[in-house]
Write an enzyme that holds these catalytic residues in place. Sequence first.
Site, PDB file in Angstrom:
ATOM      1  N   ASP A 189     -14.866 -17.534  -4.429  1.00 10.90           N
ATOM      2  CA  ASP A 189     -15.839 -17.700  -3.359  1.00 10.90           C
ATOM      3  C   ASP A 189     -16.731 -18.918  -3.537  1.00 10.90           C
ATOM      4  O   ASP A 189     -17.640 -19.116  -2.724  1.00 10.90           O
ATOM      5  CB  ASP A 189     -16.711 -16.436  -3.254  1.00 10.90           C
ATOM      6  CG  ASP A 189     -15.914 -15.271  -2.693  1.00 10.90           C
ATOM      7  OD1 ASP A 189     -14.947 -15.528  -1.965  1.00 10.90           O
ATOM      8  OD2 ASP A 189     -16.268 -14.114  -2.987  1.00 10.90           O
ATOM      9  N   ASP A 222      -3.908 -23.320  20.302  1.00 12.72           N
ATOM     10  CA  ASP A 222      -3.905 -24.476  19.403  1.00 12.72           C
ATOM     11  C   ASP A 222      -2.495 -24.701  18.886  1.00 12.72           C
ATOM     12  O   ASP A 222      -1.520 -24.394  19.575  1.00 12.72           O
ATOM     13  CB  ASP A 222      -4.888 -24.226  18.248  1.00 12.72           C
ATOM     14  CG  ASP A 222      -5.586 -25.504  17.798  1.00 12.72           C
ATOM     15  OD1 ASP A 222      -4.919 -26.328  17.162  1.00 12.72           O
ATOM     16  OD2 ASP A 222      -6.788 -25.651  18.096  1.00 12.72           O
ATOM     17  N   HIS A 256      -4.071 -28.352  12.530  1.00 13.26           N
ATOM     18  CA  HIS A 256      -5.294 -28.191  13.317  1.00 13.26           C
ATOM     19  C   HIS A 256      -5.585 -26.722  13.612  1.00 13.26           C
ATOM     20  O   HIS A 256      -6.716 -26.240  13.458  1.00 13.26           O
ATOM     21  CB  HIS A 256      -5.149 -28.998  14.622  1.00 13.26           C
ATOM     22  CG  HIS A 256      -6.394 -29.064  15.448  1.00 13.26           C
ATOM     23  ND1 HIS A 256      -6.705 -28.124  16.398  1.00 13.26           N
ATOM     24  CD2 HIS A 256      -7.401 -29.993  15.482  1.00 13.26           C
ATOM     25  CE1 HIS A 256      -7.852 -28.437  16.978  1.00 13.26           C
ATOM     26  NE2 HIS A 256      -8.296 -29.598  16.441  1.00 13.26           N
ATOM     27  N   ILE A 274     -12.847 -19.403   1.559  1.00 14.21           N
ATOM     28  CA  ILE A 274     -14.039 -19.507   2.386  1.00 14.21           C
ATOM     29  C   ILE A 274     -14.260 -18.182   3.119  1.00 14.21           C
ATOM     30  O   ILE A 274     -13.493 -17.233   2.980  1.00 14.21           O
ATOM     31  CB  ILE A 274     -13.898 -20.649   3.404  1.00 14.21           C
ATOM     32  CG1 ILE A 274     -12.742 -20.330   4.367  1.00 14.21           C
ATOM     33  CG2 ILE A 274     -13.691 -21.978   2.702  1.00 14.21           C
ATOM     34  CD1 ILE A 274     -12.696 -21.225   5.587  1.00 14.21           C
ATOM     35  N   SER A 409     -13.678 -29.843  18.041  1.00 16.72           N
ATOM     36  CA  SER A 409     -12.678 -28.812  17.730  1.00 16.72           C
ATOM     37  C   SER A 409     -13.215 -27.820  16.718  1.00 16.72           C
ATOM     38  O   SER A 409     -12.867 -26.631  16.737  1.00 16.72           O
ATOM     39  CB  SER A 409     -11.396 -29.457  17.174  1.00 16.72           C
ATOM     40  OG  SER A 409     -10.619 -30.004  18.187  1.00 16.72           O
TER      41      SER A 409
END
Length: 939
Positions: A189, A222, A256, A274, A409
């Site tokens: 983390d 996307d 992306h 994350i 984005s």
Amino acid sequence: MIIRKLLFLILVIVSTTYYTLSAESSYPENYDSTIENQKDTKKIIERNLIQNDISKTKSLWKITKESIFSNKLNTLSSNIYFDPELSKDHQENYYDLIFTSDKPLTFAQQRLIEVTVQQLSGSIKKDLLKINSLEILVPKDKVDSFYQILQDIAQDDDLQEFYLSPLLEYRLAESTPYKNISALTSLNDTYQSLQWYLDTIDLPEAWRKSSGSKNIIIAIVDTGIDQDHPEFQGRIDPNSYNFYHDNNNITDYHGHGTHVAGILSAESNNSIGITGVANVTLLIEKAYHIDDTTGDTILANSIIHATDNGAIIISNSWSGDNYSLVIHNAIKYANDRGVITVFAAGNNNTNQLFYPAALSETLAVGATDSSDTKASYSNYGSYINLTAPGSSIYSTLPGNSYGYKSGTSMSTPIVAGVLGLMFSYYDTELTAELLYQSLDKIADDKGTTGRDDTYGWGRINANKALTLINRPFTADWNYTLGNGATVIEEQAFFSWEYADPDIEQEHYSTLSLTYNAGNDQIIYINTTDTNYNFFSYGLENRSDYIFRLEIYDGENQVILTSPALTIKNPPQRPQVTWSSPHHFGQTFQSKEELSVSFNIIEFNNESFSYKLYLTNNHTTYLINQDNEIYHTSILLTWNTSFYPNGGFNYELLVDNGYYLTKSTFNYFILNNTHAPQIKISLIPYYPTTMTNTTWTKGLINVTITDYDTDNVTLQIQVRINTGDWETLYIAEIQDLYIQHSLVSYILDESNIQDYSYLEVLVIASDTVFMTHYLYRINLIRPKEPELTIIRPSNQTVFDSSFLIQWKVTDPDSNSFNTSISFKKDGKLKSEILLESTELTKNNTQAEYYVDIDLSKYTTGIYDFIITIADGYYTKSVTILNITIQKNDNTGVITLTLTNLFTQATSNDTSKNSPAFEVLTVLLLIIIVSTRKTVKDRKH
């Protein structure tokens, strides 16, 4: 010609629009920066583009009588999207067009379009019928001819409008390429420290209220997603789809889409990588492949599919500078179904309109940087709704990797994620309409006070978003009562708990007691505890108490009420105080009366009952009892002669409805003579079904007991009402200890009417005592049974044999006997032709029959007699008189019918001894005992 016009009357072709991050737009003057005016401004822009000034939209043409259509397409060659999946021949020799109607197409219209396109050597490439569109491939050398035909159809029709546009290109709204970090075998983390924007938008505080819900579906249109990335396990909706290749492969070959998905919903607290903004389910709509561009029909299909598969929010990190009607219609399709579409504003640092963000139905997002100011690349202008961090955003990448990206984005999934937290937290309380009206309340105001073109309504604040609605908290309680679920005895324990989304609020609890519809008594106030031990001492005993718990957090209040409860405050155990006697250890040898007195203290001033016993070697003898009494000082006198000799204690039992108190006192000895004791029962002459016993004729069973085995004189008398006593029995019984005597009785009916009563008096006396026993019962007159002859009748033909049939009716439904016999020449024969005992129970009638064969009878005069008896009445009826003349030589029988009775009435009834049936036992008067020396004592 008619067929051709009918065919093309229903055709609308809309060109595919190309979107970039820097679309031009004109702005209305005197712009008012309120939310509703902002939405109105977007609608004005949209109306100017589509309705009033269509020429401002470079790539959308309403079909009218105009010049060569191919010239229009040639001017847009740089903005047209060429599907890389098409063959080289199709890319060089065909136009990829979008046909759109402003009204839904019928099945017949769809079929006509297909046939027409085939006739032009073209094909239907994509079906977008939910938004009235089709993607069509048309040969370039036939497009002008095709358009001219459409012009004729459009000119002839005033009710339907048709549009053509080329397939346009839309580009991902990424400002900079990502900086890759190679895959690590062990993640932790610590990467969260690289997510600088979490604190900027106050996410940690928001997470204290809600971290999201898997029930919330957010679609991402996307490049797909890395499904094997550990941050997305269990988060991808199985309905995800690839509209670029029209299959189920949503693998991200670009990077992306995976980066956007990680920002929005990477798994948190999993000790790796994350944390995403919201713990939600991701519906992946793959609309891009390895390039930064795609076509508007692919995007439109993705939006429609996301809407149809449960998405409540659609995150779109792409834009273009050309308006696309097919995308606009897809967004309207979503908007009409309550779906919020979030779009990137674009990365061209311009106030030119970029689409679809500039549309009124969307939520347009600009970007800020780590200094919490507008990012240098972010578009701005009148259509911006909100901004969010977009620079150097650290997130997931394909191949179990992580890296940085920048652009609107990245801002878009942050806003979409916060909206996901809001829907998780507020559930149905939040609507799209409320959200659009409250944009200023979910953001930190930046730039000019109020809304401005740089930040819109401000930079998103997640914690503010989760305080938008004053959401009431919930509470529950339970209480343990002393006696079941509705009665409180002495005390009750109350406890409660509450679930408040605002965990920092202080809660004030007030517990009150209400009775008699409004008399309130506050019994407890505390700000922190969630339990209370209630004692009911001192409160009036009632059954209408209602407990009321109020919990207040400064803004909201929860009120809980109990059902009606009863408080029964029992006293302490009733106290017994013995006043007398003080004859402990004494022996009583003569027949005498003893006195005993005691006090009972009942603290609640309620009634109680008591029983006073003598106890002797585990045997108890009841001396006295009383119920529903209130006085507490009691004096009793009792005669020792009725109890056996031996050692005794007094035992007192007091019952006040709550406690049973036992008190034992004063051992003493009895050694004296005793009075005879009497018990009586009556045995009826005949059982009935109305009651258990009949008393006017039967046996009296008397049981006499004398502990001294004296000689006892027994006398039994009876009388009706208040008449004279009739002595039935007098006897001298020698050396009596226990004796059973049976005495029969028959009463005279002459003085008895209905509802009379019979009294039985038994007198037993020995050398000292005389004991009386009086018993009373009620009498009621029974009804007579009735006899009806069914056969023979006046129509009966008599020969050597015939049938006798009769019916018995007893209104009292008693048991009865019936028989048939005969006399010959006046003499009763012993032969009984039929004898039956019938218990009718709940019925009142019974039928009988017997066959008579006269061939067995000799010459003579015969009387046939039917008899019935129910224990009270007896009927004997001669129903038939026949003379039989029999020829002994020939055997011929001659019958002469002398008399025939077809009915038997009460006049045919001969009454037996008077009989009455018992209705109820009313009164039992037991034992009056006296010494013989008292001559004037009356019983």
